[in-house]
Scaffold this motif. Structure first.
Motif, PDB file in Angstrom:
ATOM      1  N   MET A 146       0.815  -1.196   0.000  1.00  0.00           N
ATOM      2  CA  MET A 146       0.000   0.000   0.000  1.00  0.00           C
ATOM      3  C   MET A 146       0.859   1.261   0.000  1.00  0.00           C
ATOM      4  N   ALA A 147       1.943   1.228  -0.703  1.00  0.00           N
ATOM      5  CA  ALA A 147       2.827   2.387  -0.763  1.00  0.00           C
ATOM      6  C   ALA A 147       2.379   3.320  -1.871  1.00  0.00           C
ATOM      7  N   PRO A 148       2.796   4.599  -1.813  1.00  0.00           N
ATOM      8  CA  PRO A 148       2.470   5.517  -2.882  1.00  0.00           C
ATOM      9  C   PRO A 148       3.011   5.023  -4.215  1.00  0.00           C
ATOM     10  N   SER A 149       2.378   5.395  -5.283  1.00  0.00           N
ATOM     11  CA  SER A 149       2.779   4.951  -6.609  1.00  0.00           C
ATOM     12  C   SER A 149       4.195   5.400  -6.930  1.00  0.00           C
ATOM     13  N   LEU A 181      -2.716   5.379   0.425  1.00  0.00           N
ATOM     14  CA  LEU A 181      -3.806   4.722  -0.290  1.00  0.00           C
ATOM     15  C   LEU A 181      -3.300   3.413  -0.879  1.00  0.00           C
ATOM     16  N   ASN A 182      -4.209   2.487  -1.066  1.00  0.00           N
ATOM     17  CA  ASN A 182      -3.876   1.188  -1.637  1.00  0.00           C
ATOM     18  C   ASN A 182      -3.855   1.311  -3.157  1.00  0.00           C
ATOM     19  N   THR A 183      -2.667   1.368  -3.723  1.00  0.00           N
ATOM     20  CA  THR A 183      -2.545   1.552  -5.176  1.00  0.00           C
ATOM     21  C   THR A 183      -2.825   0.268  -5.958  1.00  0.00           C
ATOM     22  N   ASP A 184      -2.994  -0.856  -5.247  1.00  0.00           N
ATOM     23  CA  ASP A 184      -3.266  -2.132  -5.910  1.00  0.00           C
ATOM     24  C   ASP A 184      -4.732  -2.540  -5.828  1.00  0.00           C
ATOM     25  N   LEU A 185      -5.589  -1.682  -5.326  1.00  0.00           N
ATOM     26  CA  LEU A 185      -6.979  -2.068  -5.106  1.00  0.00           C
ATOM     27  C   LEU A 185      -7.680  -2.469  -6.400  1.00  0.00           C
ATOM     28  N   LEU A 244      -9.916  -5.931  -6.497  1.00  0.00           N
ATOM     29  CA  LEU A 244     -11.381  -5.876  -6.525  1.00  0.00           C
ATOM     30  C   LEU A 244     -11.828  -5.204  -7.823  1.00  0.00           C
ATOM     31  N   PRO A 245     -12.734  -5.813  -8.572  1.00  0.00           N
ATOM     32  CA  PRO A 245     -13.196  -5.180  -9.816  1.00  0.00           C
ATOM     33  C   PRO A 245     -13.884  -3.838  -9.548  1.00  0.00           C
ATOM     34  N   LYS A 246     -13.503  -2.834 -10.294  1.00  0.00           N
ATOM     35  CA  LYS A 246     -14.113  -1.506 -10.239  1.00  0.00           C
ATOM     36  C   LYS A 246     -14.305  -0.990  -8.805  1.00  0.00           C
ATOM     37  N   PRO A 247     -13.228  -0.831  -8.052  1.00  0.00           N
ATOM     38  CA  PRO A 247     -13.357  -0.392  -6.660  1.00  0.00           C
ATOM     39  C   PRO A 247     -13.882   1.034  -6.526  1.00  0.00           C
ATOM     40  N   TYR A 248     -13.848   1.789  -7.627  1.00  0.00           N
ATOM     41  CA  TYR A 248     -14.364   3.159  -7.609  1.00  0.00           C
ATOM     42  C   TYR A 248     -15.889   3.209  -7.730  1.00  0.00           C
ATOM     43  N   LEU A 249     -16.500   2.067  -8.048  1.00  0.00           N
ATOM     44  CA  LEU A 249     -17.941   2.013  -8.282  1.00  0.00           C
ATOM     45  C   LEU A 249     -18.670   1.719  -6.974  1.00  0.00           C
ATOM     46  N   ALA A 250     -19.467   2.669  -6.517  1.00  0.00           N
ATOM     47  CA  ALA A 250     -20.221   2.471  -5.275  1.00  0.00           C
ATOM     48  C   ALA A 250     -21.313   1.432  -5.496  1.00  0.00           C
ATOM     49  N   ARG A 251     -21.382   0.449  -4.611  1.00  0.00           N
ATOM     50  CA  ARG A 251     -22.347  -0.651  -4.733  1.00  0.00           C
ATOM     51  C   ARG A 251     -23.618  -0.318  -3.966  1.00  0.00           C
ATOM     52  N   ALA A 252     -24.750  -0.527  -4.615  1.00  0.00           N
ATOM     53  CA  ALA A 252     -26.038  -0.220  -3.988  1.00  0.00           C
ATOM     54  C   ALA A 252     -26.495  -1.306  -3.031  1.00  0.00           C
ATOM     55  N   LEU A 253     -26.194  -2.571  -3.339  1.00  0.00           N
ATOM     56  CA  LEU A 253     -26.782  -3.689  -2.599  1.00  0.00           C
ATOM     57  C   LEU A 253     -25.810  -4.462  -1.722  1.00  0.00           C
ATOM     58  N   VAL A 261     -10.013   3.541   4.890  1.00  0.00           N
ATOM     59  CA  VAL A 261     -10.049   3.543   6.359  1.00  0.00           C
ATOM     60  C   VAL A 261      -8.854   2.774   6.905  1.00  0.00           C
ATOM     61  N   PHE A 262      -8.529   1.647   6.291  1.00  0.00           N
ATOM     62  CA  PHE A 262      -7.476   0.784   6.812  1.00  0.00           C
ATOM     63  C   PHE A 262      -6.114   1.104   6.199  1.00  0.00           C
ATOM     64  N   SER A 263      -6.082   1.477   4.920  1.00  0.00           N
ATOM     65  CA  SER A 263      -4.786   1.824   4.331  1.00  0.00           C
ATOM     66  C   SER A 263      -4.218   3.097   4.950  1.00  0.00           C
TER      67      SER A 263
END
Length: 235
Positions: A1-4, A26-30, A34-43, A157-159
């Motif tokens: 989780m190091a900077p790029s 920030l976790n630069t490998d997210l 995880l697929p599309k970690p920028y996409l907020a999940r509704a469910l 939160v954790f990174s």
């Protein structure tokens, strides 16, 4: 989780003249985890270990924030009254004084914003349909303004603050996060966020005093509350 370390400066996550950006990593490998970690999940409350969310969970078509709140809707009618909040807090292991005070404060704060009309409720009811209107500031922003779950915010939160262990928070790390998330002059948000997280810590920390990542994820979709209730019943 190091900077790029990329030669492309547009991909850097730390700025040399802003030390806080290197301190709170920030976790630069997210994206690979995880697929599309920028996409907020509704469910579903997803992370790399739970890409589909909590296994076997019936969302009933509710947003993640609604799932979180619905645990306290003890009769399932879509409305939470103070006595139901009290019952829910007792069910997860809170004592009588904390449950009583929490029921009053939670419903007092959330009742009016979630009402279907302009008239306040004399019974301080909270309407789960409109629970997104009760979202406060100075938080982790894991819930977006519509009540979806943002995996990148949750991971941060954790990174950013999990120094002792990468997937857990100590009480001091939790306090650091709360202070860092404060929006200027947002006193209600400061108090509300501190109350929520400290309550979670008190009922769900492990034997080493750590608040585990999976515990926090379960709090966001409400599955943790169900586990705590089952544990209390069995004991």
């Amino acid at each position: 989780m190091a900077p790029s370390t990329s030669s492309d400066p547009s991909m850097e996550t730390a700025a040399p003249r802003a030390p806080v950006t290197a301190e709170r990593k920030l976790n630069t490998d997210l994206q690979e985890e995880l697929p599309k970690p920028y996409l907020a999940r509704a469910l579903a409350a997803v992370d790399p270990s739970h890409p589909q969310g909590t296994r076997g969970r019936d969302t009933r078509g509710m947003s993640v924030l609604q799932q979180h709140a619905s645990f306290f809707d003890r009769n399932g009618d879509g409305v939470i009254y103070p006595w139901e909040t009290f019952q829910g807090l007792r069910a997860i292991g809170c004592g009588y004084p904390v449950s009583f005070a929490g029921a009053i404060l939670i419903n007092l704060v959330l009742s009016y914003p979630t009402q279907p009309g302009w008239m306040p409720s004399p019974l301080l009811s909270i309407h789960i349909k409109n629970i997104h209107k009760g979202k406060h500031g100075s938080d982790s922003e894991t819930y977006d303004t519509e009540g979806r779950f943002d995996p990148s915010k949750f991971d941060a939160v954790f990174s950013k603050y999990g120094r002792t262990q990468p997937n857990a928070l100590t009480k001091d790390e939790l306090n650091s996060m709360l202070k860092a998330n404060r929006n200027m002059y947002d006193f209600i948000g400061w108090i509300t966020a501190a109350g929520e997280w400290m309550l979670l810590y008190s009922v769900a920390k492990d034997k080493d005093g750590l608040l585990q990542r999976e515990t926090v994820r379960g709090a966001f979709d409400g599955s943790l509350f169900e586990r705590l209730e089952d544990t209390k019943k069995s004991s």
